[in-house]
Design a protein around this motif. Structure first.
Motif, mmCIF file in Angstrom:
data_model
loop_
_atom_site.group_PDB
_atom_site.id
_atom_site.type_symbol
_atom_site.label_atom_id
_atom_site.label_comp_id
_atom_site.label_asym_id
_atom_site.label_seq_id
_atom_site.Cartn_x
_atom_site.Cartn_y
_atom_site.Cartn_z
ATOM 1 N N ARG A 180 -5.099 -6.671 -6.114
ATOM 2 C CA ARG A 180 -4.775 -5.467 -6.897
ATOM 3 C C ARG A 180 -5.339 -4.232 -6.228
ATOM 4 N NH1 ARG A 180 -7.985 -5.513 -11.260
ATOM 5 N NH2 ARG A 180 -6.865 -3.721 -12.085
ATOM 6 N N THR A 181 -4.554 -3.175 -6.163
ATOM 7 C CA THR A 181 -5.056 -1.889 -5.691
ATOM 8 C C THR A 181 -5.946 -1.306 -6.768
ATOM 9 O OG1 THR A 181 -3.078 -1.488 -4.388
ATOM 10 C CG2 THR A 181 -4.406 0.428 -4.938
ATOM 11 N N SER A 191 -7.628 4.911 -4.922
ATOM 12 C CA SER A 191 -7.039 5.633 -3.807
ATOM 13 C C SER A 191 -8.000 6.755 -3.468
ATOM 14 C CB SER A 191 -5.691 6.180 -4.273
ATOM 15 O OG SER A 191 -5.202 7.159 -3.406
ATOM 16 N N GLU A 233 -7.209 3.154 0.539
ATOM 17 C CA GLU A 233 -6.999 2.427 -0.711
ATOM 18 C C GLU A 233 -7.942 1.239 -0.759
ATOM 19 O OE1 GLU A 233 -2.762 1.848 -2.214
ATOM 20 O OE2 GLU A 233 -2.452 2.668 -0.227
ATOM 21 N N GLY A 271 3.634 1.746 -3.519
ATOM 22 C CA GLY A 271 2.797 0.600 -3.912
ATOM 23 C C GLY A 271 3.335 -0.140 -5.118
ATOM 24 N N VAL A 331 0.871 -1.175 0.000
ATOM 25 C CA VAL A 331 0.000 0.000 0.000
ATOM 26 C C VAL A 331 0.910 1.228 0.000
ATOM 27 C CG1 VAL A 331 -1.911 -1.187 1.129
ATOM 28 C CG2 VAL A 331 -0.242 0.052 2.522
ATOM 29 N N HIS A 332 0.337 2.392 -0.289
ATOM 30 C CA HIS A 332 1.187 3.555 -0.502
ATOM 31 C C HIS A 332 1.809 4.108 0.767
ATOM 32 C CE1 HIS A 332 -0.578 3.560 -4.472
ATOM 33 N NE2 HIS A 332 0.397 4.364 -4.826
ATOM 34 N N ILE A 369 -8.639 -2.354 -2.304
ATOM 35 C CA ILE A 369 -7.867 -3.465 -2.867
ATOM 36 C C ILE A 369 -8.810 -4.615 -3.198
ATOM 37 C CG2 ILE A 369 -6.041 -5.156 -2.375
ATOM 38 C CD1 ILE A 369 -4.951 -3.013 -0.329
#
Lengths: 664, 664
Positions: free
Chosen positions: A509-510, A513, A499, B15, A454-455, A501
């Motif tokens: 997969r993301t 956001s 996020e 990410g 994740v970011h 997912i």
């Protein structure tokens, strides 16, 4: 008047080609052969993944999100409802903070919810809170869509939201606890809503003790708030607390199925660190509380505690029945289990068999088995007692597995297929791993399957039904704490970042956001909207506080102003585009009681009553009655108006509050 | 302490496959041949239009919206920033209402913005507002990204937001006006921020007059708030008002280019309807105010007014310089033009040549020509005077065109290509039509080109730069007032509904729908984010009220507690994961002054200081200093903490406020 009252249905139009509602479930037969989506995606600079994600998350006009995420608002003091997968913010429900949009706290305060929500013996009059953990009410361990509870982390309170009208109906300022973290978590049939302290509080009469007396005079409390299953309200006189050692009890979770009847609280600072001071050479809290290799998971047998309380074995403390720590020990209500250093999250698996502990300073999650814990208690497999005499179960006797996930594991949710998903704060990732072989997994038990980046630093995470006995899987929402590169040019305060997912695909997969401003969605529960069944409009003349007909309900033609000495009662109605009465003449010093009824029965026909120069802003949904009382202490002519744009003649929906001087 | 303070940069991860920021502008080279978007759209039940719209609006993780929409929050009292085209809510800026998330009003109140924002001579202590019309500051008629002004419709106030840090710095409670609507609109170089009353107010000393004296004692006011071009602040002593007849002056707009120097206000209720009462047989306001076929556009020559005021030809009224109505007439400052029945919107075209009036009870828009108005004034082509002696320009002498659009036209924006877009409230549509042949259109002038349906009754609409001299076109955002079928199962209060429309395509296409909870985005301006240049972090020790170094700024190692009699000054710092000092011992009755500095310099490293049982919640961005003063009037031990999840050891970021009893 009636002639000009334009019925909304008369001019409701539906967008061109987008038939509201009707398109739900339409299949792709509308896909024109002329639509080259690949070329369009290319021209938009989108990668294949990005384009696919857009198609998987879009909820076109007139279609509905299949899930709602009930997220806390953190220190905004609110609850937020976010559609999943569109991630649109659909509603904000104020709980601990006033909100002039919904009129909450700017009107009669719906039975004085906020006013009644600060116990003067404990708190100053509060109008903020730090919402952390929403808890949807449950029946047989599944969300039943009836009520929502949420804690105020700052002040040790619980708010109750009625999902019939999505409004806050009660705030309970829980005695004996200050700052709280282990709440709200409900038992599988919402018998109780649990909240516990995070920092202990002196058990002295005045709530004060010098820090030198920390070990003997400060205590934590685990609170079991009884829920009235008819109204959803918390009943203080049927609730009880269990006195705990002065550790920092952190997150809690409730047992279910195999572990029904138990509650689990982890803890940190069993070192009893007090922080730096001029007098001592103590280290700062962050290092003082991180010295020991183990802290303690608290295992609470609440069904046993319930019986002990029923038998009268409690003391009263500030209006709450309290099971003393010594009684909790002697009656076998409380046990401790060593858990690795400064843990944060505790999460019971869907079948109730496993309790997963994440230690933020430990790369492993520790999986405890309730079967083993019960067995250890029965066989008294203790490694000793803590300084307060609480028996400590041997670590080996309780552990089912230790699984190495990575740096900073915090919280765990489940997909209902035998897999656990744990957030890694430091690694900024979600790890998918298997539970035991009895959990339904076809993979090797207690094994990491996937690490999903994740970011940003992730705190909680949420899966539809992911903390119930029957998770739906499908999505993980990562509730990230930072959003540094996700937005720009917004000034020094950044939004948090959610996020979405997709966990139906392998690898996960993301999809999108959501940097979300104005709040910190700390924790969230995601419910299938089929489980919700709210009101569309109130029955005419409803008081939301009681959900029954208000004694002040007024019907068209019966509006009136009644004076009784210095008290002026105004029975008023609102409908498009008119207040009745339109002129309210009073004299300065009068007490004015406005009894206002929205006499609309059309869905969405909300009005407000806003009074300039006064701090009054009442929002009324169709059928709703609100009472506002104020002292007319300001001479002047004030044009009250409807602040909800309601009709073509909305601008004309106003009237005059005329506060004459005494000599007039 | 330092060892455990984890630097966020150390654990920042990006990410998988989604490189934050770097993917901006990437072309479709990533589109794998394996990605069959058409099949995916089909399987998702999307039509070709819906799938295309998804691809045109998605902003994938790490990419940025090219536009920000600054939208009012209506009676939430806030401003909202929404990314366009993603329509994500990126930020909420509290203006008139307190907000514990940002700490606004729960701390030292940033120079007492809210406290100073209610003039006791006019208003009770207010902590709500009804934000309506945001006005980005302009240079040469274009947004310059420096400040944002917004009115409080309920109480006749203006809030000023500094776009250096996106925080509210000033609220001005404007004298002599109560409920307001004609604000905020700025002149082309932000010389003035305009606000005018919507309902008139008595000009008696006590602000009261019986409604029988409405015609002679009630008055409207047009307010020209002087802007300090260094700080963006409103300067009351350099501002002035123009007294107006007691009509309901509604929306305003400022002239530009061809019409620079003029302001335009329309009006309704020139009938002076007062509504129903027991004493009279008057009709309700909605019909009483809709009797006449014409109301009046007010044409104000503000540059002339400025000179008259400079020459001393004003009276002081409640601290404001006021040009009397008689002077406004005799000096040629004020003229009226008949406008069709109960209009609502007034919108000046980008070149300043046209003033478009929408009468909600008239299917036509009326287009006035500034050239014709100037000429009529010069030649005194009047059709008479109103009862207050204000000259009324002949309708024919001022009108350039009347264009039939449909039912309920309200507001107009422009695309910079010679086209106007007008919202139709009753028809639920946006109409695209051409301006005059001198506007750049290649189509027939004053002709309807297209009628774009929207789902619900639309109020305002917004186009990037659509009210400036240089609109960017591209999108229309429809700000719909209802959302009946756009969401379900949310209880009786529905969100409003925003729709994003692509106006680059012909015909225009609805791209997405945003039912947005918690606010009413009443009006909005959309700015290209390239025009914004905010701070990323504050210079160390900044007081946001002055944007200069605070005298209370504290650096690491210099933290201290100083007692002076009963006053305790605490100079504290915050950084991950630590408060210094961690123990604050005081005695009940002490006045405590917390001077708190966030000593972080890392972007996004915000902390808060939350104090349980007290109504204190301070949010500090990196470099920021906040001062909080409170009386320690409650004995007890209170664990203050950071409410912003800031690091792996966030839970350990707390300390103790110890309020000892006197005898201790």
């Amino acid at each position: 008047m009636k002639k000009l009252a334009i019925e909304r249905r008369d001019f409701l139009k539906v967008g061109g080609g987008i038939v509201a509602g009707a398109a739900v479930g339409a299949v792709g037969s509308h896909m024109g052969s002329g639509t080259d989506l690949t070329a369009l995606a290319s021209s938009q600079g989108l990668s294949g993944d990005e384009a696919s994600a857009a198609l998987q998350t879009v909820v076109p006009p007139g279609k509905y999100d299949p899930y709602y995420m009930f997220a806390s608002g953190g220190h905004s003091g609110q609850v937020q409802i976010i559609g999943v997968p569109s991630m649109r913010l659909l509603k904000i429900i104020p709980v601990f903070s006033r909100d002039s949009f919904s009129g909450y706290g700017f009107d009669g305060d719906v039975d004085g919810v906020i006013r009644a929500g600060s116990d003067p013996a404990k708190s100053a009059p509060l109008d903020w809170g730090d919402t952390h953990h929403p808890a949807l009410s449950e029946t047989a361990g599944q969300y039943d869509g009836r009520w929502l509870y949420i804690n105020d982390r700052a002040n040790g309170r619980i708010g109750m939201i009625d999902l019939a009208d999505f409004k806050t109906k009660q705030i309970f300022d829980v005695p004996n606890i200050g700052s709280s973290h282990g709440g709200v978590f409900v038992t599988p049939n919402t018998e109780y809503a649990h909240i516990s302290s995070i920092t202990p509080r002196p058990i002295t009469d005045n709530g004060y003790a010098p820090l030198e007396r920390y070990a003997d005079l400060y205590r934590g409390f685990s609170t079991w708030c009884f829920v009235d299953r008819k109204t959803g309200r918390l009943v203080p006189e049927k609730s009880f607390q269990i006195e705990l050692p002065p550790y920092n009890q952190d997150l809690a979770d409730m047992g279910k199925l195999a572990s029904d009847g138990f509650g689990f609280l982890n803890s940190f600072n069993t070192e009893l660190a007090l922080g730096q001071s001029d007098k001592t050479k103590d280290p700062p809290i962050e290092s003082g509380a991180s010295k020991k290799n183990y802290d303690y998971l608290h295992v609470i047998d609440w069904k046993k505690a319930e019986k002990v309380v029923a038998a009268g074995n409690f003391v009263m403390r500030n209006g709450m029945r309290v099971v003393a720590l010594s009684v909790a020990v002697s009656e076998g209500i409380l046990h401790l289990v060593p858990e690795p250093k400064s843990p944060h999250g505790v999460a019971v698996s869907p079948d109730g068999k496993y309790i997963v502990i994440s230690g933020k300073l430990d790369p492993f999650v520790t999986v405890f088995s309730i079967e083993k814990i019960k067995d250890a208690i029965a066989k008294r497999r203790y490694q000793g007692k803590d300084r307060y005499g609480v028996p400590i179960i041997s670590l080996d006797a309780a552990v089912a597995a230790r699984v190495k996930l990575g740096a900073g594991p915090l919280h765990t949710q489940y997909d209902g297929k035998g897999n656990a998903y744990t957030s890694l704060f430091i690694d900024s990732a979600v790890v998918k791993w298997t539970l035991g072989s009895d959990s339904g997994t076809t993979d090797k038990p207690f094994t990491v399957l996937e690490k999903i980046p994740v970011h940003y630093n992730i705190g909680h995470l949420a899966i539809p039904g992911g903390d119930t006995v029957k998770p739906e899987g499908k999505y993980v929402v990562a509730l990230n704490k930072w959003s540094l590169d996700q937005v720009q040019k917004l000034g020094p305060q950044h939004p948090v970042n959610l996020e979405l997912i997709d966990i139906d695909s392998t690898p996960a997969r993301t999809l999108s956001s959501l940097p979300l401003g104005g709040s910190e969605p700390h924790y969230a529960q995601i419910i299938n909207i089929d489980k919700l069944n709210p009101l569309k409009v109130y029955a005419p003349g409803t008081d939301p506080a009681t959900m029954a007909k208000s004694q002040y309900a007024t019907v068209a033609g019966k509006e009136r102003i009644k004076r009784n000495g210095r008290v002026v009662d105004v029975y008023a109605t609102l409908m498009r585009s008119h207040f009745t009465p339109e002129q309210i003449p009073v004299t300065v010093g009068d007490t004015v009681r406005l009894h206002v009824t929205n006499i609309e029965s059309t869905e969405n026909a909300t009005h407000t009553l806003a009074v300039p120069a006064h701090n009054i802003q009442v929002t009324l949904d169709p059928g709703e009655v609100v009472n506002v009382e104020f002292k007319a202490d300001r001479v002047g002519s004030f044009a009250f108006y409807c602040a909800q744009f309601c009709s073509a003649l909305h601008m004309e929906m106003y009237g005059w509050l005329l506060v004459a001087p005494k000599e007039a």
